[in-house]
Design an enzyme around this catalytic site. Structure first.
Site, mmCIF file in Angstrom:
data_model
loop_
_atom_site.group_PDB
_atom_site.id
_atom_site.type_symbol
_atom_site.label_atom_id
_atom_site.label_comp_id
_atom_site.label_asym_id
_atom_site.label_seq_id
_atom_site.Cartn_x
_atom_site.Cartn_y
_atom_site.Cartn_z
ATOM 1 N N SER A 68 0.520 -1.419 -0.699
ATOM 2 C CA SER A 68 0.160 0.336 -0.304
ATOM 3 C C SER A 68 0.570 1.399 0.143
ATOM 4 O O SER A 68 2.545 0.698 0.163
ATOM 5 C CB SER A 68 -1.107 -0.114 1.695
ATOM 6 O OG SER A 68 -1.796 -1.471 1.138
HETATM 7 N N1 SAH Z 1 -0.193 -5.070 4.083
HETATM 8 C C1 SAH Z 1 0.086 -5.858 2.528
HETATM 9 C C2 SAH Z 1 -0.822 -4.866 2.338
HETATM 10 C C3 SAH Z 1 -1.323 -6.382 1.422
HETATM 11 S S1 SAH Z 1 -2.295 -5.716 -0.341
HETATM 12 C C4 SAH Z 1 1.401 -4.492 2.840
HETATM 13 O O1 SAH Z 1 1.637 -3.851 4.052
HETATM 14 O O2 SAH Z 1 2.849 -5.001 1.991
HETATM 15 C C5 SAH Z 1 -2.965 -6.835 -0.009
HETATM 16 C C6 SAH Z 1 -3.091 -8.212 0.542
HETATM 17 O O3 SAH Z 1 -4.851 -9.291 1.394
HETATM 18 C C7 SAH Z 1 -2.628 -8.941 -0.527
HETATM 19 O O4 SAH Z 1 -1.405 -9.647 -0.380
HETATM 20 C C8 SAH Z 1 -4.121 -10.180 -0.778
HETATM 21 O O5 SAH Z 1 -3.447 -11.443 -1.093
HETATM 22 C C9 SAH Z 1 -4.766 -9.657 0.866
HETATM 23 N N2 SAH Z 1 -5.303 -10.988 1.045
HETATM 24 C C10 SAH Z 1 -7.280 -10.303 0.237
HETATM 25 N N3 SAH Z 1 -8.314 -11.185 0.518
HETATM 26 C C11 SAH Z 1 -7.483 -12.351 1.816
HETATM 27 C C12 SAH Z 1 -8.172 -12.117 2.305
HETATM 28 N N4 SAH Z 1 -9.762 -12.770 2.210
HETATM 29 N N5 SAH Z 1 -8.117 -12.828 3.753
HETATM 30 C C13 SAH Z 1 -6.205 -12.714 3.354
HETATM 31 N N6 SAH Z 1 -5.533 -12.251 3.070
HETATM 32 C C14 SAH Z 1 -6.437 -11.478 1.836
#
Ligand code: SAH
Length: 219
Positions: A68
């Site tokens: 993000s």
């Molecule tokens: N917090 C992260 C941002 C990641 S983007 C960072 O600091 O880099 C969002 C993430 O959520 C992705 O990796 C995606 O695979 C995950 N995601 C989406 N739906 C999800 C779910 N139901 N359970 C767990 N992870 C999920």
């Protein structure tokens, strides 16, 4: 992914500039700013993003996912109101950066990722594992939460949910806070939900952001 291993004075300087930008954009919580000033964001990206890591942008990571924007991380973390020893559930480990920021603030972090590729990468990320021993990584569907370790003081969802994931509310302590971007398509509104009693919640709605979708199941 080729990871950088050095955190130089130049990186620190770029980080300080980024923190000043976040402040100028309205982030006030000194704890959030201090933590983000310490975590080397370039460690969470490929070496090719070395200096770009300190611009306020999102970047691709593995499995078609993204890290993000720093502003988004700061905004969500500020709304979450974390204190030392808060037990925090994060849905969407992704790069692990947000989890590191929470751990830097002294929180005990339980983070779930549904993409096996990302989960496996994080397990191999020695620096993260050794620096922040207070982070526990799980492979699974965030919609199910982490009942074994519930209830949590805070729940942070870092993917765009089509609606507030009601199933997670029972995993929140009374007085606990859930932050989640809600909306389908390209835009989500940040929501903050406070569990005011066993049967009542209070909901506030904030600015618009753009997240990758929160998907059901594992992959
Ligand atoms: N917090 C992260 C941002 C990641 S983007 C960072 O600091 O880099 C969002 C993430 O959520 C992705 O990796 C995606 O695979 C995950 N995601 C989406 N739906 C999800 C779910 N139901 N359970 C767990 N992870 C999920």
């Amino acid at each position: 992914m080729r990871r950088p291993t050095e955190d130089t004075l130049r990186h620190q300087g770029l980080r300080n500039k980024l923190i000043a930008q976040l402040e100028a954009k309205g982030i006030k919580d000194p704890q959030v700013l201090t933590a983000m000033g310490k975590v080397p964001r370039h460690f969470f990206l490929d070496i090719g993003f070395d200096e770009l890591a300190y611009t306020d942008r999102s970047f691709p990571i593995e499995a078609g996912q993204t890290i993000s924007h720093p502003y988004t991380v700061a905004y969500q973390t500020e709304l979450l109101q974390v204190s030392k020893w808060s037990k925090v559930l994060e849905v969407g480990t992704g790069s692990g950066y947000q989890a590191a920021v929470l751990a830097e603030m002294g929180a005990q972090v339980f983070t779930i990722e549904r993409q096996s590729e990302l989960f496996e990468q994080r397990k191999k990320f020695k620096w993260l594992m050794e620096t922040y021993r207070l982070i526990k990584f799980f492979y699974g569907d965030g919609y199910a939460g982490q009942p074994t370790f519930a209830p949590f003081d805070r729940i942070l969802i870092t993917a765009g949910a089509p609606a507030v994931p009601e199933g997670l509310i029972p995993q929140l302590k009374v007085g606990g806070v859930l932050v989640v971007p809600v909306g389908e398509g390209d835009a989500q509104r940040m929501h903050r939900i406070v569990r005011v009693s066993a049967s009542e919640i209070k909901q506030e709605v904030f600015d618009e952001f753009s997240f990758v979708p929160m998907l059901k199941g594992k992959s």
